[in-house]
Write an enzyme that holds these catalytic residues in place. Structure first.
Site, PDB file in Angstrom:
ATOM      1  N   VAL A 245       5.185  -3.922  -0.778  1.00 29.60           N
ATOM      2  CA  VAL A 245       4.512  -2.649  -1.053  1.00 29.60           C
ATOM      3  C   VAL A 245       4.330  -2.491  -2.561  1.00 29.60           C
ATOM      4  O   VAL A 245       4.113  -1.390  -3.057  1.00 29.60           O
ATOM      5  CB  VAL A 245       5.296  -1.448  -0.481  1.00 29.60           C
ATOM      6  CG1 VAL A 245       5.283  -1.459   1.034  1.00 29.60           C
ATOM      7  CG2 VAL A 245       6.739  -1.416  -1.019  1.00 29.60           C
ATOM      8  N   ARG A 247       2.557  -5.052  -5.552  1.00 30.29           N
ATOM      9  CA  ARG A 247       1.201  -5.504  -5.833  1.00 30.29           C
ATOM     10  C   ARG A 247       1.052  -6.904  -5.254  1.00 30.29           C
ATOM     11  O   ARG A 247       1.999  -7.684  -5.223  1.00 30.29           O
ATOM     12  CB  ARG A 247       0.924  -5.524  -7.339  1.00 30.29           C
ATOM     13  CG  ARG A 247       0.772  -4.145  -7.969  1.00 30.29           C
ATOM     14  CD  ARG A 247      -0.500  -3.452  -7.496  1.00 30.29           C
ATOM     15  NE  ARG A 247      -0.728  -2.172  -8.145  1.00 30.29           N
ATOM     16  CZ  ARG A 247      -0.305  -1.007  -7.673  1.00 30.29           C
ATOM     17  NH1 ARG A 247       0.406  -0.972  -6.543  1.00 30.29           N
ATOM     18  NH2 ARG A 247      -0.577   0.120  -8.306  1.00 30.29           N
ATOM     19  N   GLU A 276      -7.803  -7.728  -3.186  1.00 28.43           N
ATOM     20  CA  GLU A 276      -8.216  -6.630  -2.297  1.00 28.43           C
ATOM     21  C   GLU A 276      -9.688  -6.277  -2.523  1.00 28.43           C
ATOM     22  O   GLU A 276     -10.169  -6.328  -3.655  1.00 28.43           O
ATOM     23  CB  GLU A 276      -7.332  -5.402  -2.562  1.00 28.43           C
ATOM     24  CG  GLU A 276      -5.877  -5.645  -2.222  1.00 28.43           C
ATOM     25  CD  GLU A 276      -4.968  -4.465  -2.569  1.00 28.43           C
ATOM     26  OE1 GLU A 276      -5.492  -3.401  -2.979  1.00 28.43           O
ATOM     27  OE2 GLU A 276      -3.754  -4.618  -2.458  1.00 28.43           O
ATOM     28  N   HIS A 294      -3.559  -1.347   2.022  1.00 23.48           N
ATOM     29  CA  HIS A 294      -3.038  -0.706   0.799  1.00 23.48           C
ATOM     30  C   HIS A 294      -2.985   0.817   1.003  1.00 23.48           C
ATOM     31  O   HIS A 294      -3.519   1.591   0.207  1.00 23.48           O
ATOM     32  CB  HIS A 294      -3.894  -1.054  -0.412  1.00 23.48           C
ATOM     33  CG  HIS A 294      -3.163  -0.854  -1.710  1.00 23.48           C
ATOM     34  ND1 HIS A 294      -3.445  -1.568  -2.866  1.00 23.48           N
ATOM     35  CD2 HIS A 294      -2.152  -0.006  -2.055  1.00 23.48           C
ATOM     36  CE1 HIS A 294      -2.656  -1.167  -3.848  1.00 23.48           C
ATOM     37  NE2 HIS A 294      -1.864  -0.220  -3.381  1.00 23.48           N
TER      38      HIS A 294
END
Length: 331
Positions: A245, A247, A276, A294
């Site tokens: 959780v 990066r 992402e 995310h």
């Protein structure tokens, strides 16, 4: 620098704030923020972004951003009057902090506003992978239960050795939650936290060797990029689980995919990725991998609080008052 705050538009006009690409918090609370400031929307302009920035270069003193709109050295170069970068995130790895420091540009984040919600999701991902919750959901909805009565066994959470990578605001909250659930919690961090009852390991490799699962909660820096590499994954072992959780780039994603596909680690719960919104397609067919978009901080309450902190920092800046949540430029 403080006296420069006042050479803006006449007081009857709201202060101008640049938004290059709308942060999720802004997208949800655009009306609230727009009622306070005149938003310069680069993303709505027919001009290319660089042309838009250069056209407004002499007027823009504050920019609102998040990870989806990085504030790079090139962006900063096009904004010579910039004095403040307000991020609607906790992490600031999307901002060129060295260049901001060089220019004397202040940076704010939302500090620990997201911490509780992210910690909840970190624990949720761990439980989901260990107890096969999402897999069970697919098993029932796919019509498998009447055909195959025995669903694969999961793994008990209580008593497991959980290693926290980064015992900051989020990591501490994750550790507290798991400790209450009967886990044996250890951690590695930049420094020993004397106030905690948890065991400290000097590096992530030693932590992995003595853990059933790793939960990544650290900031992304040059030191932590690809910290979770093949060697760490092999130390964690075939039953080991990784939850991220933090990066995406804290993990060597190519190695993670390889280890998961080849069964070198037991599973993963991922909320963040290296590129992402692109997620490695090899993960989609794995029942022992949970992927989220995310979204660990995405609650109504969290976004409201984040919007208020961001607005508070902008109001303080334009009123020439101390910033609420400044980020130190010790990068």
């Amino acid at each position: 620098m403080g006296s420069q705050h006042h050479d803006r538009c006449p007081s009857s006009q709201p202060p101008q704030v640049l938004v290059i690409r709308p942060p999720p918090v802004f997208a949800v609370h655009e009306q609230y923020i727009s009622n306070k400031f005149h938003i310069l929307k680069a993303y709505d302009s027919p001009l290319p972004t660089q042309d838009f920035l250069q056209a407004n270069a002499q007027f823009v003193k504050a920019v609102l951003c998040s990870g989806n709109g990085p504030i790079t050295a090139d962006v900063l170069r096009d904004l010579p009057a910039l004095q403040l970068v307000v991020s609607t995130t906790t992490g600031v790895n999307h901002i060129d902090m060295a260049e901001c420091c060089k220019r004397g540009i202040k940076v704010t984040n939302i500090q620990d506003v997201f911490s509780d919600d992210v910690a909840d999701v970190a624990v949720g991902l761990l439980i989901d992978v260990m107890r096969r919750i999402t897999g069970g959901h697919k098993f029932v909805r796919g019509g498998c239960w009447p055909v195959t009565e025995q669903y694969p066994l999961g793994s008990k959470l209580g008593g497991k050795k959980i290693g926290i990578v980064g015992l900051g605001n989020i990591g501490s909250k994750v550790a507290t939650r798991l400790y209450a659930m009967g886990c044996i919690v250890s951690y590695t961090s930049r420094q020993i936290k004397d106030s905690t009852p948890f065991t400290f390991y000097p590096n992530v490799l030693q932590l992995a060797l003595d853990s059933d699962a790793l939960i990544l909660c650290c900031a992304l820096t040059n030191d932590t990029r690809h910290m979770i590499n093949n060697k760490v994954m092999m130390a964690l072992g075939k039953k080991g689980i990784i939850v991220n959780v933090a990066r995406g780039a804290v993990i060597d994603e190519a190695e993670l995919v390889k280890c998961l596909v080849e069964g070198e680690i037991g599973g993963a719960g991922l909320d963040v990725y290296e590129n992402e919104p692109n997620v490695p397609k090899e993960l989609f067919g794995l029942d022992n991998v949970i992927v989220l978009p995310h979204s660990s901080a995405c609650t109504n309450e969290c976004f409201q609080d984040a919007a208020e902190v961001a607005v508070g920092n902008l109001e303080a800046f334009f009123a020439n008052k101390p910033l609420i949540t400044p980020v130190t430029n010790d990068f």
